[in-house]
Design a protein around this motif. Structure first.
Motif, PDB file in Angstrom:
ATOM      1  N   VAL A  93     -22.746 -21.862 -27.969  1.00 24.78           N
ATOM      2  CA  VAL A  93     -21.405 -21.668 -27.398  1.00 24.78           C
ATOM      3  C   VAL A  93     -21.441 -20.364 -26.591  1.00 24.78           C
ATOM      4  N   PRO A  94     -21.882 -20.419 -25.344  1.00 27.13           N
ATOM      5  CA  PRO A  94     -21.991 -19.195 -24.533  1.00 27.13           C
ATOM      6  C   PRO A  94     -20.686 -18.414 -24.486  1.00 27.13           C
ATOM      7  N   HIS A  95     -20.825 -17.104 -24.573  1.00 25.83           N
ATOM      8  CA  HIS A  95     -19.709 -16.151 -24.491  1.00 25.83           C
ATOM      9  C   HIS A  95     -18.857 -16.085 -25.753  1.00 25.83           C
ATOM     10  N   LEU A  96     -19.127 -16.932 -26.739  1.00 22.64           N
ATOM     11  CA  LEU A  96     -18.310 -16.869 -27.953  1.00 22.64           C
ATOM     12  C   LEU A  96     -18.588 -15.602 -28.773  1.00 22.64           C
ATOM     13  N   PRO A  97     -19.861 -15.208 -29.004  1.00 21.41           N
ATOM     14  CA  PRO A  97     -20.077 -13.994 -29.804  1.00 21.41           C
ATOM     15  C   PRO A  97     -19.380 -12.762 -29.229  1.00 21.41           C
ATOM     16  N   SER A  98     -19.513 -12.539 -27.933  1.00 17.78           N
ATOM     17  CA  SER A  98     -18.836 -11.389 -27.326  1.00 17.78           C
ATOM     18  C   SER A  98     -17.326 -11.580 -27.357  1.00 17.78           C
ATOM     19  N   GLY A  99     -16.875 -12.830 -27.212  1.00 14.79           N
ATOM     20  CA  GLY A  99     -15.449 -13.119 -27.287  1.00 14.79           C
ATOM     21  C   GLY A  99     -14.873 -12.794 -28.657  1.00 14.79           C
ATOM     22  N   LEU A 100     -15.656 -13.040 -29.704  1.00 18.56           N
ATOM     23  CA  LEU A 100     -15.202 -12.714 -31.056  1.00 18.56           C
ATOM     24  C   LEU A 100     -14.981 -11.209 -31.211  1.00 18.56           C
ATOM     25  N   VAL A 101     -15.887 -10.433 -30.643  1.00 13.61           N
ATOM     26  CA  VAL A 101     -15.735  -8.971 -30.700  1.00 13.61           C
ATOM     27  C   VAL A 101     -14.472  -8.546 -29.956  1.00 13.61           C
ATOM     28  N   GLU A 102     -14.288  -9.088 -28.756  1.00 14.24           N
ATOM     29  CA  GLU A 102     -13.122  -8.730 -27.941  1.00 14.24           C
ATOM     30  C   GLU A 102     -11.809  -9.157 -28.603  1.00 14.24           C
ATOM     31  N   ALA A 103     -11.840 -10.259 -29.344  1.00 15.42           N
ATOM     32  CA  ALA A 103     -10.621 -10.768 -29.976  1.00 15.42           C
ATOM     33  C   ALA A 103     -10.258 -10.033 -31.259  1.00 15.42           C
ATOM     34  N   GLY A 104     -11.177  -9.206 -31.775  1.00 16.40           N
ATOM     35  CA  GLY A 104     -10.871  -8.430 -32.972  1.00 16.40           C
ATOM     36  C   GLY A 104     -11.499  -8.946 -34.249  1.00 16.40           C
ATOM     37  N   CYS A 105     -12.619  -9.663 -34.126  1.00 15.57           N
ATOM     38  CA  CYS A 105     -13.253 -10.237 -35.312  1.00 15.57           C
ATOM     39  C   CYS A 105     -13.799  -9.160 -36.246  1.00 15.57           C
ATOM     40  N   ILE A 106     -14.308  -8.068 -35.686  1.00 12.23           N
ATOM     41  CA  ILE A 106     -14.814  -6.985 -36.530  1.00 12.23           C
ATOM     42  C   ILE A 106     -13.678  -6.364 -37.326  1.00 12.23           C
ATOM     43  N   ASN A 107     -12.536  -6.209 -36.695  1.00 15.98           N
ATOM     44  CA  ASN A 107     -11.369  -5.685 -37.401  1.00 15.98           C
ATOM     45  C   ASN A 107     -10.938  -6.628 -38.527  1.00 15.98           C
ATOM     46  N   ALA A 108     -10.951  -7.939 -38.260  1.00 16.96           N
ATOM     47  CA  ALA A 108     -10.568  -8.908 -39.290  1.00 16.96           C
ATOM     48  C   ALA A 108     -11.528  -8.857 -40.471  1.00 16.96           C
ATOM     49  N   ALA A 109     -12.829  -8.720 -40.191  1.00 13.41           N
ATOM     50  CA  ALA A 109     -13.825  -8.612 -41.259  1.00 13.41           C
ATOM     51  C   ALA A 109     -13.598  -7.346 -42.081  1.00 13.41           C
TER      52      ALA A 109
END
Length: 268
Positions: A93-109
């Motif tokens: 899924v191209p661009h999904l990993p960087s998209g997760l970072v931009e969307a706040g996935c690290i904060n959610a974790a």
């Protein structure tokens, strides 16, 4: 990634107002490992069929992560496990990993770790997820610093001293901070002295774990050569810990080399 033991508390009912995609993610989070491992293929199909886009997936994934905090530790561990899988899904899924970072996935974790400090599996999965999401991305590192990732790792190591796997991952994560720019270290509240203390404590307690001991020596070598923390490494029984580990794993050439590097650095 193995499925590992289930978290101690049973899964609670996930909230039902998060939308269909987030609910799908929550359902997979509470299910079998095979469901989690199937997520990259499923999400790739949704993108290929123009049902959705990577950016929207990332946003809904973070919504699911925030909801997982109220769904119990089993769902939290599951969501973090999917985070780890998707962090390495660029080829599917191209661009999904960087998209997760931009969307706040690290904060959610980070918030899941913060909400469930007594759950060792949540702490371990959170540490691993954040590390993989950071990867070699500058945006990931700054996001990690913003959410207080270092204090969370330190707290997890202090609270779960008997978990050798968590300690090993924590040692590596704290050791990597030695190489960060100073402004990032300050923003992240990084303190190499705390890292040294936690590393030596883990090495002292888990001398039967060869992997942990090797990770510990790698970290101590960085603290000596990069942070110039010779006194803190040697303080107390620091030299004795290194020598004991070298003696225990005399047939491991990497441990021998790392041990000599630490001892030589301390003698300069």
């Amino acid at each position: 990634l193995g499925s590992g033991p289930e978290a101690s508390a049973p899964a609670k009912r996930a909230p039902g107002n998060v939308g269909p995609l987030a609910m799908l993610i929550l359902t997979a989070s509470g299910g079998e490992l095979a469901w989690k491992e199937a997520m990259p293929k499923l999400l790739a199909q949704l993108v290929e069929n123009e049902v959705t886009e990577p950016g929207i997936i990332a946003e809904r994934f973070v919504v699911a992560g925030n909801a997982a905090a109220d769904a119990g530790p089993q769902v939290a561990v599951g969501w973090l496990t999917i985070s780890k899988i998707l962090a390495n899904a660029e080829n599917k899924v191209p661009h999904l990993p960087s998209g997760l970072v931009e969307a706040g996935c690290i904060n959610a974790a980070a918030r899941l770790m913060e909400r469930m400090p007594g759950e060792a599996l949540v702490q371990l999965a959170g540490l691993e997820a954040m590390s993989l999401l950071v990867g070699n991305r500058w945006s990931g590192l700054t996001a990690f610093a913003d959410v207080g990732g270092i204090p969370l790792i330190e707290a997890a190591m202090a609270a779960h001293g008997g978990d050798a796997v968590l300690q090993t991952k924590g040692i590596r994560a704290l050791g990597s901070g030695v190489l960060w720019p100073r402004d990032v270290q300050q923003k992240a509240r990084y303190d190499s002295c705390r890292g040294i203390t936690l590393t030596k404590t883990a090495m002292r307690r888990h001398q039967d774990s060869e992997e942990l001991c090797q990770a510990g020596l790698e970290a101590l070598s960085k603290y000596v050569s990069k942070s110039m923390r010779k006194f803190e490494v040697a303080e107390g029984d620091g030299t004795g810990i290194v020598e004991a580990i070298m003696g225990r794993y005399a047939s491991n050439p990497q441990i021998q080399q790392l041990g000599r590097s630490v001892l030589e650095g301390l003698s300069l």
